[in-house]
Scaffold this motif. Structure first.
Motif, PDB file in Angstrom:
ATOM      1  N   ALA A  44       8.511 -36.993  -1.942  1.00  0.00           N
ATOM      2  CA  ALA A  44       7.661 -36.076  -3.056  1.00  0.00           C
ATOM      3  C   ALA A  44       7.161 -36.204  -3.227  1.00  0.00           C
ATOM      4  CB  ALA A  44       8.818 -35.117  -2.959  1.00  0.00           C
ATOM      5  N   ALA A  45       5.891 -36.240  -3.628  1.00  0.00           N
ATOM      6  CA  ALA A  45       4.890 -36.741  -4.488  1.00  0.00           C
ATOM      7  C   ALA A  45       4.216 -35.443  -5.084  1.00  0.00           C
ATOM      8  CB  ALA A  45       3.337 -38.081  -4.259  1.00  0.00           C
ATOM      9  N   ALA A  46       4.025 -35.340  -6.213  1.00  0.00           N
ATOM     10  CA  ALA A  46       3.362 -34.289  -7.088  1.00  0.00           C
ATOM     11  C   ALA A  46       3.257 -34.934  -8.498  1.00  0.00           C
ATOM     12  CB  ALA A  46       4.120 -32.775  -6.864  1.00  0.00           C
ATOM     13  N   PRO A  47       2.169 -34.259  -9.480  1.00  0.00           N
ATOM     14  CA  PRO A  47       1.967 -34.286 -10.201  1.00  0.00           C
ATOM     15  C   PRO A  47       3.387 -34.728 -11.290  1.00  0.00           C
ATOM     16  CG  PRO A  47       0.198 -32.839 -10.290  1.00  0.00           C
ATOM     17  CD  PRO A  47       1.578 -33.161  -8.528  1.00  0.00           C
ATOM     18  N   SER A  48       4.311 -33.811 -11.209  1.00  0.00           N
ATOM     19  CA  SER A  48       5.629 -33.907 -11.836  1.00  0.00           C
ATOM     20  C   SER A  48       6.273 -35.525 -11.574  1.00  0.00           C
ATOM     21  CB  SER A  48       6.664 -32.904 -11.409  1.00  0.00           C
ATOM     22  OG  SER A  48       6.817 -32.814 -10.114  1.00  0.00           O
ATOM     23  N   THR A  49       5.633 -36.395 -10.317  1.00  0.00           N
ATOM     24  CA  THR A  49       6.373 -37.403 -10.315  1.00  0.00           C
ATOM     25  C   THR A  49       5.568 -38.927 -10.212  1.00  0.00           C
ATOM     26  OG1 THR A  49       5.772 -37.362  -7.782  1.00  0.00           O
ATOM     27  CG2 THR A  49       7.455 -36.502  -8.212  1.00  0.00           C
ATOM     28  N   GLY A  50       4.460 -38.242 -11.165  1.00  0.00           N
ATOM     29  CA  GLY A  50       3.854 -38.910 -11.788  1.00  0.00           C
ATOM     30  C   GLY A  50       2.526 -39.425 -10.542  1.00  0.00           C
ATOM     31  N   VAL A  51       2.191 -39.006  -9.065  1.00  0.00           N
ATOM     32  CA  VAL A  51       1.500 -38.863  -8.435  1.00  0.00           C
ATOM     33  C   VAL A  51       0.185 -37.568  -7.929  1.00  0.00           C
ATOM     34  CG1 VAL A  51       0.858 -38.739  -5.955  1.00  0.00           C
ATOM     35  CG2 VAL A  51       2.787 -39.917  -6.907  1.00  0.00           C
ATOM     36  N   ASN A  52      -0.740 -37.891  -9.100  1.00  0.00           N
ATOM     37  CA  ASN A  52      -2.310 -36.858  -8.894  1.00  0.00           C
ATOM     38  C   ASN A  52      -2.988 -37.144  -7.727  1.00  0.00           C
ATOM     39  OD1 ASN A  52      -4.062 -34.835  -9.372  1.00  0.00           O
ATOM     40  ND2 ASN A  52      -2.675 -35.150 -12.012  1.00  0.00           N
ATOM     41  N   ALA A  53      -3.108 -36.511  -6.824  1.00  0.00           N
ATOM     42  CA  ALA A  53      -4.169 -36.581  -5.830  1.00  0.00           C
ATOM     43  C   ALA A  53      -5.352 -36.259  -6.225  1.00  0.00           C
ATOM     44  CB  ALA A  53      -3.880 -36.001  -4.651  1.00  0.00           C
ATOM     45  N   TYR A  54      -5.892 -35.566  -7.140  1.00  0.00           N
ATOM     46  CA  TYR A  54      -6.926 -35.310  -8.047  1.00  0.00           C
ATOM     47  C   TYR A  54      -8.059 -35.868  -8.605  1.00  0.00           C
ATOM     48  CZ  TYR A  54     -10.053 -32.225 -10.848  1.00  0.00           C
ATOM     49  OH  TYR A  54     -11.354 -31.769 -11.327  1.00  0.00           O
ATOM     50  N   THR A  55      -6.561 -36.565  -9.241  1.00  0.00           N
ATOM     51  CA  THR A  55      -7.314 -38.228 -10.147  1.00  0.00           C
ATOM     52  C   THR A  55      -7.183 -39.409 -10.202  1.00  0.00           C
ATOM     53  OG1 THR A  55      -4.825 -38.214 -11.499  1.00  0.00           O
ATOM     54  CG2 THR A  55      -5.698 -36.435 -12.472  1.00  0.00           C
ATOM     55  N   GLY A  56      -6.446 -39.110  -8.326  1.00  0.00           N
ATOM     56  CA  GLY A  56      -6.449 -40.510  -7.806  1.00  0.00           C
ATOM     57  C   GLY A  56      -5.024 -41.275  -8.360  1.00  0.00           C
ATOM     58  N   GLU A  57      -3.865 -40.944  -9.819  1.00  0.00           N
ATOM     59  CA  GLU A  57      -2.996 -41.161 -10.288  1.00  0.00           C
ATOM     60  C   GLU A  57      -2.060 -41.087  -9.472  1.00  0.00           C
ATOM     61  OE1 GLU A  57       0.192 -40.278 -14.340  1.00  0.00           O
ATOM     62  OE2 GLU A  57      -1.287 -39.010 -13.718  1.00  0.00           O
ATOM     63  N   GLY A  58      -1.707 -42.602 -10.041  1.00  0.00           N
ATOM     64  CA  GLY A  58      -0.206 -42.763  -8.534  1.00  0.00           C
ATOM     65  C   GLY A  58      -0.209 -42.803  -7.365  1.00  0.00           C
ATOM     66  N   LEU A  59      -1.650 -42.843  -6.846  1.00  0.00           N
ATOM     67  CA  LEU A  59      -1.661 -42.871  -5.307  1.00  0.00           C
ATOM     68  C   LEU A  59      -1.353 -44.633  -4.856  1.00  0.00           C
ATOM     69  CD1 LEU A  59      -4.658 -40.435  -4.656  1.00  0.00           C
ATOM     70  CD2 LEU A  59      -2.596 -40.118  -4.565  1.00  0.00           C
ATOM     71  N   SER A  60      -2.100 -44.930  -5.545  1.00  0.00           N
ATOM     72  CA  SER A  60      -2.005 -47.127  -5.042  1.00  0.00           C
ATOM     73  C   SER A  60      -0.598 -47.249  -4.942  1.00  0.00           C
ATOM     74  CB  SER A  60      -2.562 -47.966  -5.334  1.00  0.00           C
ATOM     75  OG  SER A  60      -2.442 -47.317  -6.668  1.00  0.00           O
TER      76      SER A  60
END
Length: 251
Positions: free
Chosen positions: A29-45
């Motif tokens: 599960a990837a979401a801003p609450s888990t440190g992944v933000n597709a809109y900003t790119g944070e945590g994707l790699s």
């Protein structure tokens, strides 16, 4: 199979993660609450490392023209990161009738842009067009309430349970990319006002529901079957009557 679910903590995403996990897949599960933000790119790699499939069930925080920036940025970031990570399949959840709704709605125009970016992108893909969810019927009624009366066009739709949406997306995720669109829906087409009337009555909501040919759906003039999936759609069995009883039993 490692499947990263963008929007994995939301209504559909959480059910999708559960379904994939129950079938033996490594669902993340990837979401801003888990440190992944597709809109900003944070945590994707980091989260996409070793992923076989990425499923995007995230949604814009607004349903207006601002959705365009969200979907354009998030989808571009995802596809770029997926290509770098060697992801083999991108799955996205969209809406039955998006191409017809886009001309009158900034939100659906943004969804259509999302679909085009995916289709033109570097990662093999499947786009899942789903019908309206049972869970959103009250929100739909609220959006169409004027002076205490719900006014809805006498158009057909074919709503489905969120759990069935998650199952349909899961099936797409574990199968080979279609490089196209698959449609999923509920068991039967019904008139919007008729089902909304039933839905409100079931929860003790006394608002009157009126079939009004001049009424709009989220500000959109609907065709009679714009919201109904076409031939070849995968239809799920959960009826609204059964779903509402299950929902009541859960409290």
């Amino acid at each position: 199979m490692k499947v990263v679910v963008i929007g994995g903590t939301g209504l559909i995403g959480s059910k999708l993660v559960q379904t994939l996990t129950e079938h033996g897949h490594d669902a993340v599960a990837a979401a801003p609450s888990t440190g992944v933000n597709a809109y900003t790119g944070e945590g994707l790699s980091s989260v996409l490392s070793g992923a076989d499939v990425v499923v995007d069930v995230s949604n814009s925080p607004t349903l207006d023209d601002a959705a365009r920036e969200f979907f354009e940025s998030a989808t571009t970031n995802l596809l770029t990161a997926e290509k770098s990570a060697g992801v083999a399949h991108h799955v996205a959840l969209s809406v039955v009738g998006t191409d017809q709704l886009a001309a009158q709605s900034g939100y659906f125009d943004a969804k259509l842009l999302q679909e085009r970016l995916i289709a033109e992108g570097p990662v093999p893909y499947t786009i899942v067009h789903a019908t309206q969810f049972f869970e959103f019927l009250k929100t739909l009624a609220d959006s169409a309430t004027v002076d205490g009366t719900v006014r809805m066009p006498p158009a057909y739709f074919q709503p489905m349970a969120a759990a069935d949406v998650a199952e349909g997306v899961a099936i797409a995720a574990v199968n080979a990319p279609l490089n196209g669109i698959v449609e999923i829906g509920g068991p039967a087409a019904v008139l919007l006002p008729d089902l909304l009337r039933t839905a409100l009555t079931a929860v003790g909501d006394s608002r009157a529901v009126v079939a009004d040919p001049q009424a709009k759906y989220w500000g959109i003039d609907l065709g009679e079957r714009t919201l109904v999936p076409g031939p070849g759609a995968s239809l799920f069995d959960t009826r609204f009557e059964d779903w509402i009883l299950q929902a009541a039993a859960k409290g």
